[in-house]
Design a protein around this motif. Structure first.
Motif: not given
Length: 317
Positions: A250-275
């Motif tokens: 369940f990765p994130f997709g960055i939606v760019r101009a022209g409906a292009e989707v760049v995938v960003r896969i969360p691979v680590s959960l940090q202690p402060d709750g950031s991804l």
């Protein structure tokens, strides 16, 4: 550019030296691209450097959690790719923007590539980047501003399955992290890469980011927002214990101009709750929560075939 492959469980084996020596006799201008499994890097990388020094063969390579040979992932050993005529290849580091030296290194990298390209078109720029480099997207933007469409872009990430910093790039003389290997492949059609994720209607905003770390989504702690979105959209409960097992699906997709989707896969959960994601996430990026398609997705195969036809012509036979 023609090539051949050799898989070895250990570079120190006599058969490996014999193979590379035979290649060297037949192809006097050859070079090696070496792909090394993480478990064996401590022994394999120095052995490769020694072998290539002895045989006077140019070398570049990288370390991966596993290597692929004959349709199997192998967690031990190395795959050696013979390049019959060694293209321009160089290792650049450091590249993380937080390092003051990175600005000069990026400028040198771009100047080197631009100088060798001239005004010609039809080559490919192949990059192998340490996955811990937090500003890869910015680096690619900088490259494109200078090189534009004179090259086709392709590449991969290297590094540890633990997503911890590790020296994972090397050439004949050095081993490094926080960098990239750049290779200019002449008269190369590029590559076809398709993810075919379907973008849902609901979009969110990465309201706070730092390099490849998402800190807040829609002004809420990133993990809390991610948990709720996956539960609501796909009915899957993600927690700290099962995060790595589920997040890659369940990765994130960055939606760019022209409906292009760049995938960003969360691979680590940090202690402060950031991804922590593989790849840079710009501040205020518009994100979609994606669901990975099935491995045997017909849609993905059809899209790949269409792209390959555009690169190489008819694929009949």
């Amino acid at each position: 550019m023609t090539s051949a492959l050799h898989y070895c469980e250990t570079v120190a084996a006599p058969a490996t030296r014999e193979t590379v020596a035979a290649w060297r006799t037949e192809h006097r201008e050859m070079g090696l691209l070496a792909l090394v499994a993480e478990a064996d890097r401590a022994l394999e990388v120095p052995a490769l450097q020694e072998l290539c020094h002895d045989l006077q063969v140019p070398l570049v390579g990288a370390v991966f959690p596993a290597v692929l040979f004959q349709s199997r992932f192998r967690t031990r050993g190395s795959v050696l790719v013979r390049l019959d005529r060694m293209p321009f290849a160089a290792l650049y580091h450091p590249l993380n923007a937080a390092d003051p030296a990175s600005h000069e290194v990026r400028a040198r990298m771009i100047a080197d590539l631009a100088g060798r390209l001239g005004r010609t078109r039809g080559s490919a720029l192949f990059l192998v980047v340490d996955q811990m480099v937090a500003n890869v997207a910015t680096l690619l933007d900088d490259l494109y501003l200078t090189l534009a469409d004179r090259v086709r872009y392709l590449g991969a990430n290297a590094g540890s399955e633990t997503f911890q910093p590790m020296p994972c790039l090397f050439d004949g003389a050095q081993v490094a992290q926080d960098g990239a290997i750049a290779m200019l492949l002449e008269a190369h059609p590029g590559a076809a890469v398709e993810h075919c994720y379907r973008v849902p209607e609901r979009l969110v905003s990465a309201t706070s980011t730092e390099g490849n770390r998402i800190i807040a989504i829609d002004w809420r702690p990133a993990f809390e927002a991610y948990q709720q979105a996956v539960q609501a959209e796909y009915g899957v409960a993600i927690n700290r214990e099962n995060f790595y097992a589920y997040a890659v699906h369940f990765p994130f997709g960055i939606v760019r101009a022209g409906a292009e989707v760049v995938v960003r896969i969360p691979v680590s959960l940090q202690p402060d709750g950031s991804l922590f994601c593989v790849g840079e996430v710009p501040p205020n990026a518009v994100l979609a929560l994606l669901h990975a398609p099935a491995v045997d997705s017909v849609r993905t195969v059809n899209t790949l075939v269409a792209t390959l036809r555009s690169l190489s012509g008819d694929l009949a036979g």
